[in-house]
Design an enzyme around this catalytic site. Structure first.
Site, mmCIF file in Angstrom:
data_model
loop_
_atom_site.group_PDB
_atom_site.id
_atom_site.type_symbol
_atom_site.label_atom_id
_atom_site.label_comp_id
_atom_site.label_asym_id
_atom_site.label_seq_id
_atom_site.Cartn_x
_atom_site.Cartn_y
_atom_site.Cartn_z
ATOM 1 N N MET A 165 51.173 39.599 38.648
ATOM 2 C CA MET A 165 50.847 38.600 37.397
ATOM 3 C C MET A 165 50.926 39.117 36.654
ATOM 4 O O MET A 165 49.442 40.063 36.859
ATOM 5 C CB MET A 165 50.459 37.347 37.893
ATOM 6 C CG MET A 165 51.312 36.374 38.610
ATOM 7 S SD MET A 165 50.351 34.836 39.351
ATOM 8 C CE MET A 165 51.687 33.981 40.213
ATOM 9 N N SER A 166 49.591 38.956 35.132
ATOM 10 C CA SER A 166 49.656 39.066 34.240
ATOM 11 C C SER A 166 49.120 38.289 33.008
ATOM 12 O O SER A 166 50.443 37.551 33.073
ATOM 13 C CB SER A 166 50.151 40.778 33.727
ATOM 14 O OG SER A 166 49.502 41.393 32.650
ATOM 15 N N SER A 167 48.188 38.514 32.114
ATOM 16 C CA SER A 167 48.168 37.399 31.354
ATOM 17 C C SER A 167 49.734 37.815 29.985
ATOM 18 O O SER A 167 50.007 37.647 29.745
ATOM 19 C CB SER A 167 46.659 38.058 30.399
ATOM 20 O OG SER A 167 46.336 37.037 31.398
ATOM 21 N N GLN A 171 41.292 51.000 36.859
ATOM 22 C CA GLN A 171 40.374 50.224 36.797
ATOM 23 C C GLN A 171 39.350 49.838 37.624
ATOM 24 O O GLN A 171 38.306 50.249 37.798
ATOM 25 C CB GLN A 171 40.862 49.259 36.287
ATOM 26 C CG GLN A 171 39.493 48.255 35.544
ATOM 27 C CD GLN A 171 39.799 47.046 34.814
ATOM 28 O OE1 GLN A 171 39.972 46.878 33.670
ATOM 29 N NE2 GLN A 171 39.790 45.538 36.235
ATOM 30 N N GLU A 181 43.567 44.329 42.482
ATOM 31 C CA GLU A 181 43.832 46.133 42.646
ATOM 32 C C GLU A 181 45.466 45.832 41.874
ATOM 33 O O GLU A 181 45.846 47.567 41.102
ATOM 34 C CB GLU A 181 44.702 45.693 44.261
ATOM 35 C CG GLU A 181 43.644 45.987 45.338
ATOM 36 C CD GLU A 181 44.169 45.638 46.426
ATOM 37 O OE1 GLU A 181 45.269 45.613 46.680
ATOM 38 O OE2 GLU A 181 43.444 46.447 47.287
ATOM 39 N N HIS A 230 44.222 35.808 38.862
ATOM 40 C CA HIS A 230 42.442 35.785 38.676
ATOM 41 C C HIS A 230 41.689 34.470 40.020
ATOM 42 O O HIS A 230 40.807 34.699 40.054
ATOM 43 C CB HIS A 230 42.140 34.764 37.135
ATOM 44 C CG HIS A 230 42.772 35.695 35.796
ATOM 45 N ND1 HIS A 230 43.470 35.946 34.972
ATOM 46 C CD2 HIS A 230 42.065 37.143 35.903
ATOM 47 C CE1 HIS A 230 43.709 36.508 34.491
ATOM 48 N NE2 HIS A 230 42.663 37.653 34.617
ATOM 49 N N MET A 256 39.263 38.438 30.977
ATOM 50 C CA MET A 256 39.339 38.023 29.708
ATOM 51 C C MET A 256 40.137 37.041 29.446
ATOM 52 O O MET A 256 40.613 36.090 28.102
ATOM 53 C CB MET A 256 40.133 39.663 28.928
ATOM 54 C CG MET A 256 38.759 40.604 29.305
ATOM 55 S SD MET A 256 39.649 42.153 28.233
ATOM 56 C CE MET A 256 41.070 41.813 28.246
#
Length: 283
Positions: A186-188, A155, A150, A37, A30
């Site tokens: 890590m995440s947006s 998901q 992971e 990513h 996204m």
């Protein structure tokens, strides 16, 4: 790197690769790309001849009170980074092309059972939105393999089940969670954290490591281990969505013969929802 937003143009490129017997890898995202990513892209490049990355903020997987409009969109920077990495095609479809008849009329894909538990119970309809868009993107790109992190463990299992159930001709690869130096996955959405919340956020991973240690030391009172973790996180200032110990294979409650479990966690700091997981061997 070619930037393509038109489905027909993407399929033209796909046909030329197919004629040359190219192995195609696909990384759906996204956008607002971070190192997690990019690690998916690295793995894809190791295993395939050509790599397609998509950027599409999927409205179908956002709930009514979630952050669709606020979700960070950084297309120009993402394009630059992916080009430097040697990605072959960046696919950037528009909502009107993906959902041409509107969200209310959209045919959807739903993976029963696994989609309704844990994170699916907290976010009704979320995994239906995920399965639908991933299925559509797989139909557009027609990759030989696809790569997912992971960190979003449930998901990943939903997508694997969908691929199996619908007899899709591709392989799904899970890639290990990428973490900051202090352990935070890590995440947006981490950029939503205030300075104080960001300092506290790695505590979630620390508590999961403690749960892992308790299980590996021989404890099997999973309910008590979970309660202890919830109490500690709540005292630290987290609002708990769920902490669960489940079978790593089925996401059901672990049975006596279980050999691998996964600790799954979701908790809020302010309005920011953090998720994480750890897999643990019982042997």
């Amino acid at each position: 790197m070619r930037v393509i937003s038109n489905i027909a143009s993407l399929r033209d490129v796909r046909r030329s690769w197919q004629a040359d017997s190219k192995v195609i890898a696909f990384v759906p995202t996204m956008g607002n790309l971070h190192q997690g990513h990019l690690n998916l892209v690295k793995e894809a490049k190791l295993k395939a001849d050509v790599v397609v990355v998509s950027i599409f903020v999927n409205p179908l997987q956002f709930g009514p009170d979630e952050d669709l409009e606020a979700y960070p969109r950084t297309l120009e920077n993402d394009r630059k980074v992916l080009s430097e990495m040697g990605v072959d095609v960046l696919f950037t479809p528009q909502v009107k092309d993906i959902y041409s008849r509107g969200l209310e009329q959209q045919t959807f894909v739903e993976v029963p059972g696994i989609s309704y538990m844990i994170c699916g119970a907290s976010r009704p309809g979320h995994f239906r939105g995920v399965a639908t868009i991933v299925c559509k993107l797989f139909n557009m790109v027609q990759p030989n393999m696809a790569f997912f992190g992971e960190k979003d463990f449930q998901q990943l299992q939903v997508i694997k089940a969908m691929v199996t159930d619908l007899s899709m001709n591709l392989t799904v690869h899970g890639v290990k969670t990428t973490r900051e130096d202090d352990g935070l996955a890590m995440s947006s959405r981490n950029q939503y954290l205030s300075t104080e919340q960001r300092a506290l956020a790695p505590t979630l991973y620390s508590r999961l490591l403690e749960m892992q240690d308790k299980i590996e030391s021989g404890r099997r009172d999973f309910s008590r281990i979970t309660s202890e973790c919830c109490e500690q996180l709540a005292q630290a200032g987290f609002s708990i969505d769920y902490i669960e110990i489940r079978s790593a294979d089925t996401l059901l409650q672990p049975g006596h013969e279980e050999t691998n479990v996964v600790i799954l966690a979701a908790a809020f700091l302010g309005r920011t929802r953090l998720i994480d997981n750890l897999q643990v061997s019982l042997t």
